[in-house]
Design an enzyme around this catalytic site. Structure first.
Site, mmCIF file in Angstrom:
data_model
loop_
_atom_site.group_PDB
_atom_site.id
_atom_site.type_symbol
_atom_site.label_atom_id
_atom_site.label_comp_id
_atom_site.label_asym_id
_atom_site.label_seq_id
_atom_site.Cartn_x
_atom_site.Cartn_y
_atom_site.Cartn_z
ATOM 1 N N TYR A 78 0.842 -1.192 0.000
ATOM 2 C CA TYR A 78 0.000 0.000 0.000
ATOM 3 C C TYR A 78 0.881 1.247 0.000
ATOM 4 C CZ TYR A 78 0.897 0.686 5.042
ATOM 5 O OH TYR A 78 1.498 0.911 6.264
ATOM 6 N N CYS A 79 0.305 2.355 -0.447
ATOM 7 C CA CYS A 79 0.972 3.653 -0.441
ATOM 8 C C CYS A 79 -0.106 4.726 -0.382
ATOM 9 C CB CYS A 79 1.878 3.828 -1.664
ATOM 10 S SG CYS A 79 1.030 3.657 -3.246
ATOM 11 N N THR A 80 0.252 5.974 -0.613
ATOM 12 C CA THR A 80 -0.705 7.067 -0.423
ATOM 13 C C THR A 80 -1.899 6.970 -1.364
ATOM 14 O OG1 THR A 80 1.117 8.501 0.246
ATOM 15 C CG2 THR A 80 -0.976 9.569 -0.313
ATOM 16 N N ILE A 122 -4.095 4.587 0.553
ATOM 17 C CA ILE A 122 -4.612 4.969 1.868
ATOM 18 C C ILE A 122 -5.758 5.966 1.737
ATOM 19 C CG2 ILE A 122 -3.998 6.070 4.061
ATOM 20 C CD1 ILE A 122 -1.051 5.204 3.382
#
Length: 322
Positions: A174-176, A203
């Site tokens: 996952y990342c922004t 996110i």
């Protein structure tokens, strides 16, 4: 309802003449009074922009009418004002710096929508891996997630030994906003990981659509907000003030231009130390004026937001001279 919107998006899609399209896209942003950062590359488009609600809607509609960008997934947040002070539309080799030898259009991890991610993330054979920079996950991350002490995605290969023992697990990256995971998950597949997934929309989308449960802290963002709330279910502060050690999820960039360290700094220490992370920075000759936000616009002497109009005038002049 707030009058402004902040749009976060990306799409991997071939752009045959990225320099020409950079100018076209820049003119679009100028015409709609949008501010923010957009990257155009041969491999696609990546941006975060802010503007009035109707202008943002027109921007989204315009992009989606272009067959190349019809599949863009916009993350849309409400805001009181512009989230940026200037407009940058830049031409680069990649829409996210990675130097990883992968092509997300050919192979990447399985996309999980927020609700799917929520159901899967706590299973015993699942491992969450944060693909963001160290200062980002310092202020917020998912419970139990593995994080790497890296400045950017180019360093990912150096951290492979840390997760080599997890190849029999289901890996969810996952990342922004999801863009880093397209290449990170593809790289994990190339390294022999077989069950690789990624949180689609990152996110931000998880917070908007699934309530943000089990995301501790705040999410670092690359605009003048610096961080945003994600978790509406069981929020928790996990970061501490860099100066005094009290719990604080208030992020700033160090006021010393030569340092520019990304740190949590409580409001009291922010004012007491004028937005700096150390006493050396407090007395640095290049210290910027702290205004309580800890956000500083990068110099733009090499780039002008009127470039698009200049290019258009040159094009029109060329047509007249023919």
């Amino acid at each position: 309802m707030k009058p402004y919107r902040v749009l976060l998006y990306y799409i991997y899609t071939p752009i045959d003449n990225p320099e020409q399209y950079r100018d076209e896209h820049h003119r679009l942003c100028l015409d709609l009074n949008l501010l923010g950062r957009v990257i155009v590359a041969p491999e696609g488009l990546n941006g975060t922009v802010s503007g009035l609600t109707d202008d943002c809607q027109c921007y989204m509609d315009t992009l989606k009418t272009d067959a190349r960008f019809a599949g863009i997934d916009f993350k849309v947040e409400e805001h009181d004002t512009h989230a940026f002070k200037k407009l940058h539309v830049r031409l680069k080799e990649e829409i996210v710096n990675s130097d990883l030898p992968v092509d997300p259009l050919k192979r990447t991890g399985i996309h999980l929508e927020p609700e799917e991610f929520k159901k899967l993330k706590d299973q015993d054979d699942v491992v969450l891996i944060d693909m963001r920079s160290n200062y980002e996950h310092t202020v917020g991350k998912f419970k139990g997630a593995i994080t790497f002490d890296m400045e950017n995605l180019r360093e990912l290969p150096e951290h492979m030994p840390e997760i080599a023992h997890l190849k029999d697990k289901k890996i969810i990256t996952y990342c922004t906003g999801g863009i880093k995971c397209e290449k990170a998950s593809a790289y994990l597949l190339e390294q022999g990981f077989e069950n690789v997934y990624q949180l689609h929309g990152g996110i931000i989308k998880y917070g908007l659509e699934a309530g943000g449960e089990d995301f501790d802290g705040k999410c670092y963002v690359f605009d003048n907000r610096l961080t945003v709330d994600i978790n509406k279910v069981n929020p928790k502060v996990i970061s501490t003030c860099y100066r005094c050690g009290t719990p604080s999820d208030r992020m700033v960039n160090c006021a010393s231009a030569g340092c520019n360290n990304h740190i949590p700094l409580c409001e009291a220490c922010g004012w007491q130390y004028e937005g700096t992370c150390t006493d050396e920075c407090l007395h640095a000759a290049d210290k910027r004026v702290y205004d309580g936000t800890g956000y500083y616009q990068k110099p733009t002497s090499h780039y002008t937001p009127f470039l698009g109009y200049v290019s258009r005038k040159r094009s029109e002049a060329a047509e007249v001279s023919r």
